[in-house]
Write a protein that holds these residues in place. Structure first.
Motif, short mmCIF file in Angstrom:
data_model
loop_
_atom_site.label_atom_id
_atom_site.label_comp_id
_atom_site.label_asym_id
_atom_site.label_seq_id
_atom_site.Cartn_x
_atom_site.Cartn_y
_atom_site.Cartn_z
N MET A 4 33.92 63.44 207.30
CA MET A 4 34.63 63.30 206.03
C MET A 4 33.66 63.17 204.86
SD MET A 4 37.62 60.79 207.43
CE MET A 4 38.62 60.69 205.95
N GLY A 5 32.59 62.42 205.07
CA GLY A 5 31.60 62.27 204.01
C GLY A 5 30.97 63.58 203.62
N ALA A 6 30.68 64.40 204.63
CA ALA A 6 30.05 65.69 204.36
C ALA A 6 30.99 66.64 203.64
CB ALA A 6 29.56 66.32 205.66
N VAL A 7 32.28 66.55 203.94
CA VAL A 7 33.26 67.35 203.20
C VAL A 7 33.38 66.84 201.77
CG1 VAL A 7 35.71 67.93 203.04
CG2 VAL A 7 34.56 68.01 205.26
N ALA A 8 33.48 65.51 201.63
CA ALA A 8 33.69 64.93 200.29
C ALA A 8 32.51 65.17 199.36
CB ALA A 8 33.96 63.44 200.42
N PHE A 9 31.28 65.14 199.89
CA PHE A 9 30.15 65.22 198.97
C PHE A 9 29.87 66.64 198.48
CE2 PHE A 9 26.93 65.31 202.62
CZ PHE A 9 26.28 66.49 202.27
N GLN A 10 30.74 67.59 198.84
CA GLN A 10 30.68 68.87 198.13
C GLN A 10 30.95 68.64 196.64
OE1 GLN A 10 29.57 71.44 200.04
NE2 GLN A 10 29.57 69.81 201.57
N LYS A 11 31.60 67.51 196.32
CA LYS A 11 31.83 67.13 194.93
C LYS A 11 30.52 66.71 194.26
CE LYS A 11 34.20 63.51 192.30
NZ LYS A 11 34.60 62.08 192.43
N GLY A 12 29.59 66.18 195.03
CA GLY A 12 28.32 65.73 194.48
C GLY A 12 27.85 64.44 195.11
N LEU A 13 26.57 64.12 194.90
CA LEU A 13 25.99 62.86 195.35
C LEU A 13 25.51 62.10 194.12
CD1 LEU A 13 24.26 64.19 198.58
CD2 LEU A 13 26.15 62.56 198.48
N GLY A 14 24.42 61.34 194.22
CA GLY A 14 24.04 60.57 193.04
C GLY A 14 22.72 59.85 193.17
N VAL A 15 22.62 58.72 192.50
CA VAL A 15 21.36 58.00 192.34
C VAL A 15 20.76 57.56 193.66
CG1 VAL A 15 22.56 55.79 191.98
CG2 VAL A 15 20.23 56.09 191.10
N VAL A 16 21.58 57.17 194.63
CA VAL A 16 21.04 56.65 195.89
C VAL A 16 20.27 57.74 196.64
CG1 VAL A 16 21.57 55.55 198.10
CG2 VAL A 16 22.87 54.93 196.05
N HIS A 17 20.83 58.93 196.70
CA HIS A 17 20.11 60.01 197.39
C HIS A 17 18.82 60.38 196.65
CE1 HIS A 17 23.31 60.55 200.27
NE2 HIS A 17 22.55 61.44 200.89
N SER A 18 18.86 60.29 195.33
CA SER A 18 17.62 60.58 194.58
C SER A 18 16.58 59.48 194.79
CB SER A 18 17.93 60.76 193.09
OG SER A 18 18.60 61.99 192.88
N LEU A 19 17.01 58.25 195.04
CA LEU A 19 16.09 57.18 195.41
C LEU A 19 15.55 57.39 196.82
CD1 LEU A 19 18.19 54.17 194.08
CD2 LEU A 19 15.88 54.73 193.26
N ALA A 20 16.38 57.89 197.72
CA ALA A 20 16.01 58.01 199.13
C ALA A 20 15.13 59.21 199.43
CB ALA A 20 17.28 58.07 199.98
N HIS A 21 15.42 60.34 198.83
CA HIS A 21 14.66 61.56 199.16
C HIS A 21 13.15 61.40 199.02
CE1 HIS A 21 18.41 64.32 198.66
NE2 HIS A 21 18.23 63.97 199.91
N LYS A 39 12.75 50.99 187.61
CA LYS A 39 13.31 49.63 187.60
C LYS A 39 14.04 49.33 188.91
CE LYS A 39 16.15 46.61 184.64
NZ LYS A 39 17.28 46.27 185.54
N ILE A 40 14.84 50.31 189.40
CA ILE A 40 15.58 50.08 190.64
C ILE A 40 14.62 49.92 191.82
CG2 ILE A 40 17.26 51.05 192.27
CD1 ILE A 40 18.46 52.59 189.83
N TYR A 41 13.60 50.79 191.89
CA TYR A 41 12.60 50.64 192.95
C TYR A 41 11.95 49.26 192.89
CZ TYR A 41 12.50 55.61 194.41
OH TYR A 41 12.79 56.86 194.90
N GLY A 42 11.62 48.81 191.68
CA GLY A 42 10.99 47.50 191.54
C GLY A 42 11.90 46.39 192.04
N GLU A 43 13.19 46.48 191.74
CA GLU A 43 14.14 45.47 192.20
C GLU A 43 14.28 45.50 193.72
OE1 GLU A 43 17.53 46.70 190.03
OE2 GLU A 43 17.00 45.61 188.20
N ALA A 44 14.21 46.69 194.30
CA ALA A 44 14.39 46.83 195.74
C ALA A 44 13.14 46.49 196.54
CB ALA A 44 14.84 48.26 196.07
N LEU A 45 11.99 46.49 195.87
CA LEU A 45 10.73 46.25 196.58
C LEU A 45 10.68 44.84 197.14
CD1 LEU A 45 8.01 47.48 197.40
CD2 LEU A 45 7.06 46.54 195.27
#
Length: 361
Positions: A234-251, A355-361
Protein backbone atom coordinates in the motif's frame (compact mmCIF):
# COMPACT_ATOMS: atom_id res chain seq x y z
CA UNK A 1 4.97 -20.00 -4.03
CA UNK A 2 3.56 -23.18 -5.46
CA UNK A 3 1.89 -21.09 -8.16
CA UNK A 4 5.09 -19.83 -9.81
CA UNK A 5 6.03 -22.89 -11.94
CA UNK A 6 2.48 -23.24 -13.25
CA UNK A 7 2.34 -19.55 -14.14
CA UNK A 8 5.60 -19.79 -16.07
CA UNK A 9 4.41 -22.88 -17.93
CA UNK A 10 1.06 -21.28 -18.77
CA UNK A 11 2.86 -18.29 -20.29
CA UNK A 12 5.36 -20.31 -22.31
CA UNK A 13 8.34 -19.30 -20.19
CA UNK A 14 11.07 -21.92 -19.99
CA UNK A 15 14.32 -20.09 -19.22
CA UNK A 16 13.90 -17.41 -16.54
CA UNK A 17 16.67 -15.39 -14.94
CA UNK A 18 16.19 -15.10 -11.19
CA UNK A 19 17.66 -11.88 -9.79
CA UNK A 20 18.22 -11.81 -6.04
CA UNK A 21 20.73 -10.68 -3.45
CA UNK A 22 23.55 -12.81 -2.00
CA UNK A 23 21.78 -13.28 1.35
CA UNK A 24 18.45 -14.46 -0.09
CA UNK A 25 20.32 -16.80 -2.45
CA UNK A 26 21.51 -18.79 0.61
CA UNK A 27 18.13 -19.16 2.35
CA UNK A 28 16.10 -22.37 2.54
CA UNK A 29 12.98 -20.98 0.90
CA UNK A 30 15.05 -19.88 -2.10
CA UNK A 31 16.28 -23.45 -2.52
CA UNK A 32 12.66 -24.62 -2.37
CA UNK A 33 11.73 -22.19 -5.14
CA UNK A 34 14.58 -23.47 -7.29
CA UNK A 35 13.62 -27.09 -6.58
CA UNK A 36 9.99 -26.39 -7.58
CA UNK A 37 11.14 -24.95 -10.90
CA UNK A 38 13.49 -27.85 -11.58
CA UNK A 39 10.71 -30.33 -10.81
CA UNK A 40 8.60 -28.75 -13.56
CA UNK A 41 11.43 -28.84 -16.10
CA UNK A 42 12.06 -25.09 -16.03
CA UNK A 43 15.70 -24.22 -16.74
CA UNK A 44 16.65 -21.16 -14.70
CA UNK A 45 19.79 -19.18 -13.95
CA UNK A 46 20.47 -17.08 -10.84
CA UNK A 47 22.14 -13.67 -10.78
CA UNK A 48 22.96 -12.45 -7.26
CA UNK A 49 26.10 -10.36 -7.74
CA UNK A 50 24.55 -7.13 -6.45
CA UNK A 51 25.32 -4.55 -3.77
CA UNK A 52 22.91 -3.76 -0.92
CA UNK A 53 22.69 -0.26 -2.42
CA UNK A 54 22.71 -1.23 -6.13
CA UNK A 55 25.09 0.41 -8.60
CA UNK A 56 25.21 0.68 -12.38
CA UNK A 57 27.73 -2.14 -12.86
CA UNK A 58 25.36 -4.55 -11.09
CA UNK A 59 22.80 -3.87 -13.80
CA UNK A 60 25.28 -4.10 -16.67
CA UNK A 61 26.61 -7.46 -15.42
CA UNK A 62 23.09 -8.78 -15.02
CA UNK A 63 22.06 -7.66 -18.49
CA UNK A 64 25.09 -9.33 -20.03
CA UNK A 65 24.35 -12.52 -18.08
CA UNK A 66 20.73 -12.50 -19.32
CA UNK A 67 21.89 -12.36 -22.93
CA UNK A 68 24.78 -14.81 -22.56
CA UNK A 69 22.53 -17.44 -21.02
CA UNK A 70 19.65 -16.78 -23.46
CA UNK A 71 16.95 -16.12 -20.88
CA UNK A 72 13.31 -15.36 -21.70
CA UNK A 73 12.02 -13.82 -18.45
CA UNK A 74 13.20 -11.98 -15.34
CA UNK A 75 12.06 -12.88 -11.82
CA UNK A 76 13.05 -10.47 -9.05
CA UNK A 77 13.10 -12.19 -5.65
CA UNK A 78 14.03 -10.30 -2.50
CA UNK A 79 13.86 -6.81 -1.07
CA UNK A 80 14.32 -3.42 -2.66
CA UNK A 81 17.87 -3.97 -3.92
CA UNK A 82 16.98 -7.15 -5.82
CA UNK A 83 13.82 -5.57 -7.24
CA UNK A 84 15.68 -2.47 -8.39
CA UNK A 85 18.39 -4.47 -10.16
CA UNK A 86 15.88 -6.89 -11.70
CA UNK A 87 13.74 -4.02 -13.02
CA UNK A 88 16.79 -2.16 -14.36
CA UNK A 89 18.01 -5.33 -16.10
CA UNK A 90 14.57 -5.67 -17.69
CA UNK A 91 14.95 -2.13 -19.02
CA UNK A 92 18.49 -2.80 -20.19
CA UNK A 93 17.76 -5.79 -22.41
CA UNK A 94 16.21 -3.92 -25.35
CA UNK A 95 17.33 -0.36 -24.52
CA UNK A 96 20.95 0.26 -25.45
CA UNK A 97 21.67 3.88 -24.56
CA UNK A 98 23.81 4.59 -21.51
CA UNK A 99 21.78 3.34 -18.53
CA UNK A 100 21.51 6.76 -16.93
CA UNK A 101 20.19 8.33 -20.14
CA UNK A 102 16.93 6.81 -18.90
CA UNK A 103 17.04 8.80 -15.64
CA UNK A 104 13.52 10.09 -15.06
CA UNK A 105 14.80 13.31 -13.52
CA UNK A 106 16.27 14.37 -16.87
CA UNK A 107 13.30 13.17 -18.94
CA UNK A 108 14.85 9.82 -19.73
CA UNK A 109 11.51 8.02 -19.74
CA UNK A 110 10.99 9.34 -23.29
CA UNK A 111 13.62 6.86 -24.47
CA UNK A 112 11.82 3.82 -23.00
CA UNK A 113 10.25 2.85 -26.31
CA UNK A 114 10.97 -0.86 -26.72
CA UNK A 115 9.36 -3.90 -25.13
CA UNK A 116 10.81 -5.36 -21.94
CA UNK A 117 11.13 -9.05 -21.05
CA UNK A 118 8.32 -10.72 -19.11
CA UNK A 119 8.87 -9.51 -15.55
CA UNK A 120 7.73 -11.12 -12.28
CA UNK A 121 8.37 -9.93 -8.72
CA UNK A 122 8.37 -11.90 -5.47
CA UNK A 123 8.95 -9.79 -2.34
CA UNK A 124 10.70 -11.33 0.65
CA UNK A 125 10.58 -8.20 2.83
CA UNK A 126 7.80 -5.82 3.79
CA UNK A 127 9.46 -2.49 3.17
CA UNK A 128 10.08 -0.83 -0.16
CA UNK A 129 7.06 -2.23 -1.95
CA UNK A 130 9.23 -2.22 -5.08
CA UNK A 131 7.38 -5.27 -6.33
CA UNK A 132 4.46 -3.04 -7.37
CA UNK A 133 6.59 -0.12 -8.53
CA UNK A 134 7.50 1.28 -11.94
CA UNK A 135 10.95 2.58 -11.08
CA UNK A 136 14.39 1.42 -10.06
CA UNK A 137 16.85 3.44 -7.99
CA UNK A 138 20.41 2.73 -9.08
CA UNK A 139 23.50 4.59 -7.91
CA UNK A 140 26.51 5.75 -9.88
CA UNK A 141 29.49 3.53 -9.06
CA UNK A 142 31.92 6.34 -8.32
CA UNK A 143 29.87 9.14 -6.75
CA UNK A 144 27.06 6.90 -5.39
CA UNK A 145 24.58 9.53 -6.57
CA UNK A 146 21.17 7.90 -6.86
CA UNK A 147 19.43 7.88 -10.24
CA UNK A 148 15.79 6.95 -11.00
CA UNK A 149 14.90 4.74 -13.95
CA UNK A 150 11.16 4.99 -14.53
CA UNK A 151 8.56 3.84 -17.02
CA UNK A 152 5.09 2.27 -16.81
CA UNK A 153 6.47 -0.61 -18.90
CA UNK A 154 8.60 -1.59 -15.91
CA UNK A 155 5.60 -2.73 -13.88
CA UNK A 156 5.70 -6.44 -13.11
CA UNK A 157 3.27 -8.59 -15.09
CA UNK A 158 2.38 -10.40 -11.87
CA UNK A 159 3.41 -10.14 -8.20
CA UNK A 160 3.54 -13.19 -5.93
CA UNK A 161 3.26 -11.61 -2.48
CA UNK A 162 3.53 -14.46 0.01
CA UNK A 163 3.98 -13.48 3.69
CA UNK A 164 5.31 -16.97 4.40
CA UNK A 165 8.52 -15.88 2.65
CA UNK A 166 9.04 -13.24 5.34
CA UNK A 167 8.64 -15.54 8.32
CA UNK A 168 12.35 -16.35 8.61
CA UNK A 169 13.55 -12.75 8.29
CA UNK A 170 15.72 -11.70 11.24
CA UNK A 171 14.37 -9.02 13.59
CA UNK A 172 16.67 -6.25 12.32
CA UNK A 173 15.60 -6.62 8.68
CA UNK A 174 11.93 -6.90 9.67
CA UNK A 175 12.23 -3.73 11.77
CA UNK A 176 14.22 -1.66 9.25
CA UNK A 177 12.08 -2.60 6.27
CA UNK A 178 8.91 -2.12 8.30
CA UNK A 179 9.89 1.43 9.22
CA UNK A 180 10.66 2.03 5.55
CA UNK A 181 7.08 1.03 4.75
CA UNK A 182 5.77 3.31 7.50
CA UNK A 183 7.85 6.18 6.11
CA UNK A 184 6.39 5.60 2.64
CA UNK A 185 2.84 5.73 3.94
CA UNK A 186 3.37 8.78 6.17
CA UNK A 187 5.24 10.79 3.57
CA UNK A 188 2.74 9.88 0.86
CA UNK A 189 -0.13 11.10 3.03
CA UNK A 190 1.65 14.38 3.71
CA UNK A 191 3.01 14.91 0.20
CA UNK A 192 1.92 17.89 -1.89
CA UNK A 193 -1.00 17.59 -4.23
CA UNK A 194 -4.60 16.44 -4.20
CA UNK A 195 -5.00 12.67 -4.30
CA UNK A 196 -7.67 11.38 -1.89
CA UNK A 197 -7.27 7.77 -3.03
CA UNK A 198 -3.53 7.76 -2.27
CA UNK A 199 -4.26 9.47 1.05
CA UNK A 200 -6.80 6.82 2.01
CA UNK A 201 -4.45 3.99 1.08
CA UNK A 202 -1.63 5.62 3.05
CA UNK A 203 -3.73 6.05 6.19
CA UNK A 204 -4.79 2.40 6.13
CA UNK A 205 -1.14 1.41 5.64
CA UNK A 206 -0.17 3.50 8.68
CA UNK A 207 -2.90 1.79 10.71
CA UNK A 208 -1.77 -1.72 9.73
CA UNK A 209 1.89 -1.01 10.52
CA UNK A 210 1.12 0.73 13.80
CA UNK A 211 -0.80 -2.30 15.05
CA UNK A 212 1.47 -5.04 13.70
CA UNK A 213 5.14 -3.99 13.43
CA UNK A 214 6.09 -4.66 17.07
CA UNK A 215 4.63 -8.18 16.92
CA UNK A 216 6.12 -8.78 13.44
CA UNK A 217 9.57 -8.02 14.86
CA UNK A 218 9.39 -9.41 18.39
CA UNK A 219 6.95 -12.34 18.16
CA UNK A 220 6.20 -12.89 14.49
CA UNK A 221 2.99 -14.55 13.41
CA UNK A 222 1.55 -15.08 9.98
CA UNK A 223 -1.10 -12.46 10.82
CA UNK A 224 1.40 -9.74 11.77
CA UNK A 225 3.69 -10.51 8.84
CA UNK A 226 0.70 -10.51 6.47
CA UNK A 227 -0.41 -7.08 7.69
CA UNK A 228 3.12 -5.75 7.21
CA UNK A 229 3.31 -7.13 3.68
CA UNK A 230 0.03 -5.58 2.57
CA UNK A 231 0.95 -2.28 4.25
CA UNK A 232 4.24 -2.30 2.35
CA UNK A 233 2.40 -2.79 -0.95
CA UNK A 234 0.00 0.00 0.00
CA UNK A 235 2.83 2.38 0.80
CA UNK A 236 4.44 1.80 -2.57
CA UNK A 237 1.14 2.48 -4.34
CA UNK A 238 0.44 5.59 -2.25
CA UNK A 239 3.86 7.17 -2.70
CA UNK A 240 3.27 7.56 -6.42
CA UNK A 241 1.84 10.82 -5.03
CA UNK A 242 5.29 11.73 -3.71
CA UNK A 243 7.67 11.39 -0.77
CA UNK A 244 9.39 14.10 1.25
CA UNK A 245 11.98 15.32 3.71
CA UNK A 246 12.61 11.97 5.45
CA UNK A 247 13.68 10.21 2.27
CA UNK A 248 15.92 13.14 1.39
CA UNK A 249 17.50 12.83 4.85
CA UNK A 250 17.91 9.06 4.44
CA UNK A 251 19.27 8.76 0.91
CA UNK A 252 22.61 10.50 1.66
CA UNK A 253 23.25 8.10 4.56
CA UNK A 254 23.10 5.22 2.10
CA UNK A 255 25.28 6.90 -0.50
CA UNK A 256 27.88 8.33 1.92
CA UNK A 257 27.97 5.67 4.66
CA UNK A 258 26.30 2.67 2.96
CA UNK A 259 23.57 2.66 5.59
CA UNK A 260 20.63 0.30 5.06
CA UNK A 261 17.85 2.41 3.56
CA UNK A 262 15.18 1.25 5.99
CA UNK A 263 17.45 1.91 8.96
CA UNK A 264 18.21 5.40 7.64
CA UNK A 265 14.49 6.12 7.32
CA UNK A 266 13.74 4.71 10.77
CA UNK A 267 16.19 7.01 12.55
CA UNK A 268 15.21 10.12 10.59
CA UNK A 269 11.43 9.60 10.57
CA UNK A 270 10.58 11.24 13.93
CA UNK A 271 12.79 14.25 13.21
CA UNK A 272 11.41 14.72 9.69
CA UNK A 273 7.85 14.50 10.98
CA UNK A 274 8.61 17.03 13.71
CA UNK A 275 9.81 19.44 11.01
CA UNK A 276 6.54 18.99 9.07
CA UNK A 277 4.04 19.60 11.90
CA UNK A 278 3.81 23.39 11.78
CA UNK A 279 1.17 24.37 9.25
CA UNK A 280 -0.09 20.83 8.76
CA UNK A 281 -1.70 20.18 12.11
CA UNK A 282 -4.91 18.89 10.50
CA UNK A 283 -3.03 16.21 8.59
CA UNK A 284 -1.17 15.14 11.71
CA UNK A 285 -4.47 15.02 13.59
CA UNK A 286 -5.67 12.42 11.06
CA UNK A 287 -2.43 10.43 11.44
CA UNK A 288 -2.76 10.51 15.24
CA UNK A 289 -6.36 9.34 15.01
CA UNK A 290 -5.33 6.55 12.64
CA UNK A 291 -2.64 5.46 15.12
CA UNK A 292 -5.28 5.55 17.90
CA UNK A 293 -3.27 7.99 20.03
CA UNK A 294 -4.85 9.59 23.07
CA UNK A 295 -3.70 13.05 22.00
CA UNK A 296 -4.49 13.84 18.37
CA UNK A 297 -1.45 16.05 17.74
CA UNK A 298 1.70 16.01 15.68
CA UNK A 299 3.79 15.90 18.84
CA UNK A 300 1.97 12.74 19.91
CA UNK A 301 2.74 11.20 16.51
CA UNK A 302 6.44 12.01 16.88
CA UNK A 303 6.46 10.53 20.39
CA UNK A 304 4.85 7.35 19.04
CA UNK A 305 7.51 7.08 16.32
CA UNK A 306 10.29 7.25 18.91
CA UNK A 307 8.45 4.59 20.93
CA UNK A 308 8.09 2.33 17.91
CA UNK A 309 11.80 2.57 17.11
CA UNK A 310 12.66 1.60 20.68
CA UNK A 311 10.14 -1.26 20.72
CA UNK A 312 11.65 -2.86 17.61
CA UNK A 313 15.32 -2.23 18.36
CA UNK A 314 15.91 0.65 15.99
CA UNK A 315 18.26 3.45 17.13
CA UNK A 316 16.87 6.92 17.75
CA UNK A 317 20.07 8.91 17.14
CA UNK A 318 22.32 9.16 14.08
CA UNK A 319 25.50 8.69 16.13
CA UNK A 320 24.34 5.12 16.80
CA UNK A 321 24.71 4.30 13.09
CA UNK A 322 28.13 5.84 12.53
CA UNK A 323 27.24 9.43 11.68
CA UNK A 324 29.76 11.95 13.03
CA UNK A 325 29.79 15.71 13.32
CA UNK A 326 32.18 15.99 10.38
CA UNK A 327 29.65 14.26 8.11
CA UNK A 328 26.85 16.77 8.61
CA UNK A 329 27.82 19.42 6.07
CA UNK A 330 28.23 16.87 3.29
CA UNK A 331 25.01 15.15 4.30
CA UNK A 332 23.16 18.47 4.19
CA UNK A 333 24.51 19.18 0.68
CA UNK A 334 23.44 15.74 -0.57
CA UNK A 335 20.02 15.94 1.09
CA UNK A 336 19.30 19.34 -0.44
CA UNK A 337 20.23 17.94 -3.88
CA UNK A 338 17.97 14.90 -3.41
CA UNK A 339 14.90 14.40 -5.59
CA UNK A 340 12.32 13.63 -2.88
CA UNK A 341 11.93 16.80 -0.82
CA UNK A 342 10.32 18.94 -3.57
CA UNK A 343 7.16 16.91 -2.83
CA UNK A 344 7.38 17.60 0.91
CA UNK A 345 4.33 19.58 2.12
CA UNK A 346 6.57 22.52 3.10
CA UNK A 347 9.81 23.75 1.50
CA UNK A 348 13.07 22.37 2.92
CA UNK A 349 16.14 24.60 2.66
CA UNK A 350 19.71 23.39 2.90
CA UNK A 351 19.89 25.01 6.35
CA UNK A 352 16.84 23.00 7.42
CA UNK A 353 18.55 19.75 6.51
CA UNK A 354 21.66 20.76 8.45
CA UNK A 355 19.53 21.64 11.48
CA UNK A 356 17.54 18.38 11.37
CA UNK A 357 20.71 16.29 11.07
CA UNK A 358 22.17 18.18 14.03
CA UNK A 359 19.09 17.47 16.13
CA UNK A 360 19.15 13.80 15.17
CA UNK A 361 22.87 13.35 15.82
Amino acid sequence: MNELPGHLKANGIAQPLIVTDPMVAQLDFFKKIKDSLTAKGISFEVFSDIHKNPVKTDVLKGGDFFKETKRDCIIGIGGGAAMDVARAIALRINHHRDLFDYDDLIGGDQYVTEEVPYFITIPTTSGTGSEVGRSAIISEDDTHRKRILFAPKLLAKIVFADPLLTMDLPPFITAATGMDALTHNMEAFLAKGFHPMADGIALEGISLINESIADAVNKPSLESRSKMMIASLMGAVAFQKGLGVVHSLAHPLSSLLDTHHGLANAVNLPYGMQFNINGFEDKFRKIARTMELKEETGEAVVKRLFELNKQIGMPVKLNAIGVKQEHLETLADLAFADFCHPNNPKPVARADFRKIYGEAL
